[in-house]
Design a protein around this motif. Structure first.
Motif, short mmCIF file in Angstrom:
data_model
loop_
_atom_site.label_atom_id
_atom_site.label_comp_id
_atom_site.label_asym_id
_atom_site.label_seq_id
_atom_site.Cartn_x
_atom_site.Cartn_y
_atom_site.Cartn_z
N PHE A 16 0.86 -1.17 0.00
CA PHE A 16 0.00 0.00 0.00
C PHE A 16 0.91 1.23 0.00
O PHE A 16 1.41 1.64 1.06
N GLY A 17 1.15 1.80 -1.17
CA GLY A 17 2.07 2.92 -1.25
C GLY A 17 3.46 2.52 -0.81
O GLY A 17 4.06 1.58 -1.36
N ALA A 18 3.97 3.21 0.21
CA ALA A 18 5.32 2.91 0.71
C ALA A 18 5.34 1.76 1.72
O ALA A 18 6.41 1.32 2.14
N VAL A 19 4.15 1.27 2.10
CA VAL A 19 4.05 0.23 3.13
C VAL A 19 3.95 -1.14 2.48
O VAL A 19 3.03 -1.41 1.71
N GLN A 20 4.91 -2.01 2.80
CA GLN A 20 4.88 -3.39 2.34
C GLN A 20 4.12 -4.21 3.38
O GLN A 20 4.67 -4.64 4.39
N ALA A 21 2.81 -4.40 3.14
CA ALA A 21 1.97 -5.07 4.13
C ALA A 21 2.24 -6.57 4.19
O ALA A 21 2.21 -7.17 5.28
N LEU A 22 2.48 -7.19 3.03
CA LEU A 22 2.77 -8.63 2.95
C LEU A 22 3.93 -8.83 1.99
O LEU A 22 4.00 -8.16 0.95
N LYS A 23 4.81 -9.76 2.33
CA LYS A 23 5.93 -10.05 1.45
C LYS A 23 6.18 -11.56 1.43
O LYS A 23 6.57 -12.15 2.43
N ASP A 24 5.93 -12.17 0.27
CA ASP A 24 6.21 -13.60 0.04
C ASP A 24 5.62 -14.51 1.11
O ASP A 24 6.29 -15.40 1.65
N VAL A 25 4.35 -14.29 1.40
CA VAL A 25 3.67 -15.06 2.45
C VAL A 25 3.12 -16.37 1.89
O VAL A 25 2.50 -16.40 0.82
N ASP A 26 3.35 -17.44 2.63
CA ASP A 26 2.80 -18.76 2.31
C ASP A 26 1.81 -19.16 3.41
O ASP A 26 1.99 -18.82 4.58
N GLU A 33 -9.34 -28.85 9.16
CA GLU A 33 -8.14 -28.39 9.87
C GLU A 33 -8.36 -26.96 10.37
O GLU A 33 -8.90 -26.12 9.64
N VAL A 34 -7.94 -26.69 11.60
CA VAL A 34 -7.99 -25.35 12.17
C VAL A 34 -6.57 -24.78 12.18
O VAL A 34 -5.69 -25.33 12.86
N VAL A 35 -6.36 -23.74 11.40
CA VAL A 35 -5.05 -23.08 11.33
C VAL A 35 -5.17 -21.71 11.99
O VAL A 35 -5.97 -20.87 11.56
N ALA A 36 -4.39 -21.48 13.03
CA ALA A 36 -4.36 -20.18 13.69
C ALA A 36 -3.42 -19.25 12.94
O ALA A 36 -2.29 -19.63 12.63
N LEU A 37 -3.89 -18.05 12.65
CA LEU A 37 -3.07 -17.02 12.02
C LEU A 37 -2.71 -16.01 13.10
O LEU A 37 -3.58 -15.31 13.63
N LEU A 38 -1.43 -15.95 13.44
CA LEU A 38 -0.97 -15.19 14.59
C LEU A 38 0.00 -14.10 14.18
O LEU A 38 0.68 -14.20 13.15
N GLY A 39 0.10 -13.09 15.03
CA GLY A 39 1.06 -12.02 14.79
C GLY A 39 0.69 -10.80 15.61
O GLY A 39 -0.47 -10.62 15.99
N ASP A 40 1.68 -9.97 15.87
CA ASP A 40 1.46 -8.74 16.62
C ASP A 40 0.70 -7.75 15.76
O ASP A 40 0.49 -7.96 14.57
N ASN A 41 0.29 -6.62 16.35
CA ASN A 41 -0.36 -5.58 15.57
C ASN A 41 0.57 -5.11 14.46
O ASN A 41 1.76 -4.87 14.69
N GLY A 42 0.02 -4.99 13.25
CA GLY A 42 0.83 -4.58 12.11
C GLY A 42 1.58 -5.70 11.44
O GLY A 42 2.38 -5.46 10.52
N ALA A 43 1.31 -6.94 11.85
CA ALA A 43 2.03 -8.08 11.28
C ALA A 43 1.55 -8.43 9.87
O ALA A 43 2.25 -9.11 9.13
N LEU A 225 5.90 -8.56 10.72
CA LEU A 225 6.23 -7.47 9.79
C LEU A 225 5.92 -7.87 8.34
O LEU A 225 6.69 -7.58 7.42
N GLY A 226 4.79 -8.54 8.15
CA GLY A 226 4.34 -8.88 6.82
C GLY A 226 4.95 -10.11 6.20
O GLY A 226 4.67 -10.42 5.04
N ARG A 227 5.77 -10.84 6.96
CA ARG A 227 6.42 -12.04 6.44
C ARG A 227 6.10 -13.23 7.33
O ARG A 227 5.77 -13.08 8.50
N ASN A 228 6.23 -14.42 6.76
CA ASN A 228 6.14 -15.63 7.58
C ASN A 228 7.26 -15.66 8.61
O ASN A 228 8.41 -15.36 8.29
N ASN A 229 6.91 -16.00 9.85
CA ASN A 229 7.94 -16.19 10.86
C ASN A 229 7.68 -17.48 11.63
O ASN A 229 7.79 -17.53 12.85
N GLY A 230 7.32 -18.52 10.88
CA GLY A 230 7.21 -19.83 11.50
C GLY A 230 5.87 -20.49 11.32
O GLY A 230 4.82 -19.84 11.32
N PHE A 231 5.92 -21.81 11.11
CA PHE A 231 4.74 -22.67 11.09
C PHE A 231 4.93 -23.71 12.19
O PHE A 231 5.98 -24.33 12.28
N PHE A 232 3.89 -23.90 13.00
CA PHE A 232 4.03 -24.74 14.19
C PHE A 232 2.87 -25.72 14.29
O PHE A 232 1.71 -25.36 14.03
#
Length: 253
Positions: A16-26, A33-43, A225-232
């Motif tokens: 969104f403009g200068a903000v990279q909201a998502l980058k190479d997300v899988d 299956e229940v998949v939890a999508l987790l992350g801090d505010n702005g993730a 920060l818009g990227r994957n940081n782990g699958f558990f």
């Protein structure tokens, strides 16, 4: 597991403009299956939900449905595929009763001349179907004729979930479904999530509550920060390890 996932995102990016909201997300979700999508505010969780729901179109990447590439460019297309979304705002009409809310925008007309010529609505039929749908999901709402304004917060949340299920979706996105609920009400919502899994529905659960995640999720995908940081694998992973990925104390590319 054998066969492709029901829904898969491969390398999805959104700016969104200068903000990279998502980058190479899988992300992958399978039937039942229940998949939890987790992350801090702005993730990037909200943006990812909107991409799946067809509200936002990714700049790059591939979305697959049952192994086939698809373009989800609108909520209507997502709905046709079998994707339903329950946002945190719920979008219920307080002055309408439970049955009217369930069928809002897709009201049923009476059979025969009364519906075809007089265009009368089949309130009795909608109430019977609403009662059946609520009972099938184990949702405790005593009277489908009660105004939504008279319901508890937990009952309102389950009504919103039930409305999403009328189209028989195969994937349901739940955006913070227990955020404003007390412990008993949140517990009932989680029972509904369990019931969805038993019916073979894939559930993407957006949550900040790791207790809820531990209670119902099979897998967890962490965004940072818009990227994957782990699958558990939730049953075998500690809350501490998942929390470390959420706050960025550990990197899990």
């Amino acid at each position: 597991m054998i066969g492709p996932p029901l829904l898969a995102l491969r390398g999805v990016s959104k700016r969104f403009g200068a903000v990279q909201a998502l980058k190479d997300v899988d992300l992958e979700i399978r039937e039942g299956e229940v998949v939890a999508l987790l992350g801090d505010n702005g993730a990037g969780k909200s943006t990812l939900v909107k991409v799946i729901a067809g509200v936002e179109t990714p700049d790059r990447g591939v979305i697959e449905w049952e192994g086939r590439g698809v373009h989800i460019t609108s909520p209507r297309i997502a709905h046709r595929l079998g994707i339903a979304t329950v946002y945190q705002t719920l979008a219920l009409c307080d002055d309408l009763d439970v049955a009217e809310n369930l069928f809002l925008g897709r009201e049923r007309r009476c059979p025969g001349v009364r519906g075809r010529l007089l265009r009368l609505l089949d309130y009795g039929g909608m109430r019977r179907q609403a009662r059946g749908q609520l009972d099938a999901m184990g949702i405790r709402v005593p009277d489908v004729r009660a105004p939504v304004a008279s319901l508890s917060a937990g009952q309102r949340q389950t009504v919103a979930i039930c409305r999403a299920l009328l189209g028989r979706p195969r994937v349901v996105l739940l955006d913070e479904p227990t955020a404003a609920l007390g412990v008993p009400q949140a517990g009932h919502v989680l029972e509904v999530v369990d019931e969805l899994r038993e019916q073979g529905v894939g559930v993407i659960l957006v949550s900040h509550n790791l207790g809820d995640v531990k209670a119902v999720a099979d897998e967890a995908a962490v965004l940072r920060l818009g990227r994957n940081n782990g699958f558990f694998h939730v049953p075998t992973t500690s809350q501490e390890r998942i929390f470390s990925a959420i706050i960025g104390a550990t990197d899990n590319p």
